[in-house]
Every structure is written in structure tokens, then in C-alpha cells.
Design a protein around this motif. Sequence first.
Motif, PDB file in Angstrom:
ATOM      1  N   ARG A 244       0.837  -1.206   0.000  1.00 30.95           N
ATOM      2  CA  ARG A 244       0.000   0.000   0.000  1.00 30.95           C
ATOM      3  C   ARG A 244       0.871   1.254   0.000  1.00 30.95           C
ATOM      4  O   ARG A 244       0.623   2.190  -0.763  1.00 30.95           O
ATOM      5  N   LYS A 248       0.841   4.048  -3.079  1.00 33.10           N
ATOM      6  CA  LYS A 248       0.394   5.413  -2.798  1.00 33.10           C
ATOM      7  C   LYS A 248       1.527   6.425  -2.887  1.00 33.10           C
ATOM      8  O   LYS A 248       1.286   7.606  -3.146  1.00 33.10           O
ATOM      9  N   PHE A 256      -5.775  -0.111  -4.253  1.00 33.23           N
ATOM     10  CA  PHE A 256      -5.217  -1.400  -3.866  1.00 33.23           C
ATOM     11  C   PHE A 256      -6.374  -2.251  -3.363  1.00 33.23           C
ATOM     12  O   PHE A 256      -7.026  -1.920  -2.370  1.00 33.23           O
ATOM     13  N   TRP A 298      -5.701  -0.533   5.108  1.00 35.88           N
ATOM     14  CA  TRP A 298      -4.654  -0.780   4.133  1.00 35.88           C
ATOM     15  C   TRP A 298      -5.208  -1.043   2.736  1.00 35.88           C
ATOM     16  O   TRP A 298      -4.430  -1.099   1.774  1.00 35.88           O
ATOM     17  N   LEU A 299      -6.517  -1.226   2.614  1.00 38.92           N
ATOM     18  CA  LEU A 299      -7.111  -1.568   1.320  1.00 38.92           C
ATOM     19  C   LEU A 299      -8.115  -0.508   0.901  1.00 38.92           C
ATOM     20  O   LEU A 299      -8.767   0.120   1.732  1.00 38.92           O
TER      21      LEU A 299
END
Length: 494
Positions: A244, A248, A256, A298-299
Amino acid sequence: MKKQHLLLYLYLISGIIITQHLSAQNTLQKEFRGVWVATVENIDWPSQKNLSAAEQQKEFIKLLDHFKALHFNAIVFQVRPSADAFYLSKYEPWSAYLNGTSNKKPSPYYDPLAFMIEETHKRGMEFHAWLNPYRAMVNFKEYHANPYKLFYEKPEWFVNYGKNKYFNPGLPEVRQYTNNIVADIVQNYDIDAIHFDDYFYPYKIAKEIFPDQEAFKVHGGDFYPNRIDDWRRHNVNLIIKELRATIKSIKPWVQFGISPFGVWRNKDKDAKGSDTQAGQTNYDDLYADILFWLENKWLDYIVPQAYWHIGFDKADYSKIIEWWHLNNHNTNLYIGQATYRLNSNKSKQWKAKSPTEIEKQLELNYSFSNIKGSVFFSAKSFFSNPLNINNRLKNHYYQHPVLPPSITMSGLPPEPVSELAFVKKKSKSIEIQWQSLPENKEKEAVKFIVFIFKKGESVNINSSANIIGLTGVHHFYISKKDLKKGDVIVVQSV
């Protein structure tokens, strides 16, 4: 962003009013409508090895146009089925699934990924680059093509398990290498997302131990010697967090997303788990703690593969999607649908003709507010069209084009279109064209929505029912049968 509904000008051509509309932050229905296009073992594309470049391109255009006509808005394409590439990679060889032999480039040469992204974006659709993080070679004992040189240069990076060869997830060097692979794609290609599926540590094989004990001794730290399962989950947590950050840091707008196995954990193992009895689970067997990733943001999206039917005793589709609805932690949630099972002899539910199991599942999906779309496995099932699923989807669920859900980002609204006009008439359609060339490139639109409002109907750009097109180019063909005198056409940049 402030809503703006300013009509810049109106003018009449052949009795049809064309409206140039300012871009706006609207409240249109948004839904993810994606399809997986698998390349491993030539499941979906290309149909066979050793096709010419022109034949490969023709097949992909046919595939894209098929899903565009069904009002899908995203392609999830497998660009790295194992340690190989369907693109010009700095690190890995051309895939044998593309041209029959590993490291054989297309002839005449073209970059398949660049071509596919361009064609997908022309149609106003998203392109999600699907990778496998750890699988290095399928059926390695039967592999007779040009050997992958990294197997000889870095043999300590790999382990054999079952029929396949894998990168060892416990090695920091492997994590860095995987980050390099992803960074290469994000930096060099105009993708909309990086996408992983359910293969982290491989599904367990009875009476066969995954051979990572040496790596555990060296890199286990405080987990060694008694907590190898926790160490494996820690390894996967690290790579998800690192990936991630990698994505980014290069292009913050690239999403992601992960499509895990449908069950995080069974309730008999963990009170937070789902009311299921799955034989293997993400947490306990694949060492993928999806819930932890969602809690840590994180997603950008999650697509659990809920490939069972409603009412299945060990893994009831309805219970599984309700669990994800309650545990998505405000991450965009789409459901992985098993179109490939339609008309299967394995169960009567998948053979039911009216309504089909997929239709029942979509109806259930729409009852949960946190479910924002679906991804179907896989593309070829729509070409065989079991139980006439194509028409069922388009006529009852995907009647109008829609935008996929967005992710929260700061940014500038796109400039409105200009010079909107009719330019050509064909036997059955009329072409409209427009311009969108802002001085500030950050305000350049990447998609356009085309609306039609009937004579006397109020112009409402929040009405999905009035959308007739979603495109990534500066023109659109409207069927003559859809146009009447006094109708209003609106083109909105998004």
C-alpha cells in the motif's frame, strides 16, 4: 466539493437540444461491475498460445466490447499469473501463456498491457492489474519452456509445494522484490488499481508441510520456535502494508484491492468469525488476516469470493455476505460471484433457471447497504452464456451504465466539456463530439457521462436512468431510435 448545476449554453440542431454541462459532484448511483480475465493456463485470454499480435488484440477488443455492451465498468486482468509478465517487465520474462514460450515477446511487437489499458479506458472502464504475489511457477515439474533465470540466480528464494513453485513469503528479500514488481507496473502504466486474489500462502495439502522452516529459524525473531502460524500471518501483514505504501507513494489515486477466499475465519475458532464450517480459511490456512488489514485501512476495496449457493450448509452465501457487510470497516465492499458454476451438475441450485442462483444472490446483495458491487469469475462464462445470464443481467440489473465507486481523495473537479455538437450521421446512429482541454492538466476529465432527457422532462444529472453512455473518449454514437425531437442531451465530465 460544492455541487454545481450550471448549464453553460443551449442550442438547437435538428430539433434536438444539446446541453454542455459543468462537471459536478453528483449523487448518481455507483456500482462496481467487474469481471476477472484470467490468463493462467489461457483460461480467458488469449484463447491459445502462439496467436499473432493482431489476433490477440482482436480477441481482447471482442472481450471488452462484450462487457461494455453489458454495462460492466471494470476489467480485472491477470497481468502476472506467476513469476511472469503480460507486459514489458524490468524483472520478469514474458509469460509462456502469451506466446507459448517463456520470455518470447509478441510478434510483431507490442506491449499488451499498454494496449489493453488504452482500449479499456477508451470505453470509460477501469483497468485493475491482477497479480499473484507468491506463485512462481505452475506445474514446475512439467515446465519445459525457457527456464526462469531467477530460479538459478536466487534458488534460496523459492520453495516447492505440491505441483507449484512459490516465492518464500518469510524472506525480506522476497517482499522487496514483490514491491519492485508492483512499483514497476504502477510507475509505467496508467492502471486504476493493483489487485491480488486469494493466493497468499498456498491452500494446504494433506500430509505435506510447507517447507519454510529454515526461513523461520533465520527470520522468525520472537515468533521462533513455537509460533510459526503467527509468523506467517506477520509476513503477509508486512507485505500488504508495504505494498500500500509503495502504490500510494507513486500514484495516490491508484487503488489497492484484494479478493480473498470467502471466509475469514469460522465461528467455532473465533467468536468474531462467520457462522460457517469452511474446510480452510484465510486466517488459519492461508495466513491472510483480512480483518486486520481492513481495521488498519490498508485496502481501498475488498472482494470476498463467495462462491457457494444460498443455503449451503457449510458456507451459506447469505451468511457470508452478511458477515462481510458487518465487517468491511468502511472499505468499498464488492462480492465475488461464481458465474462459472451456473448450469453446473454439482448442485441443483446452480442449474435452477428462474431465477438463477446469480440473480438470487444479486437481489440479496442489494439488500445490504455496504455491498457496492460485484466481480464475476470469469470472462469466458459470459461467452458460453449459461442460463442466458447475459440478458438477465442487462435487462434486470445492469440496465444503465454507472460509474464505479470512488475512493476518498482530495483533488480538483474536472473542467466541463466545450464545443459539444452533432458531427456525423450514419444509417442507424448520430455522432456527437466535444472538447475537454483545460489549461490545468490536473482538471482534465478522464471519463464522460452521456445523458438523454425526453422532451419536457426536467434535466436531473442525478438520475442514473437517463444515462445512455459512459466513455473515455471525446465522442459518442447515439442510436437514432433513441432520439426524438426536443430531447435533451447532456455530457458531463467526471
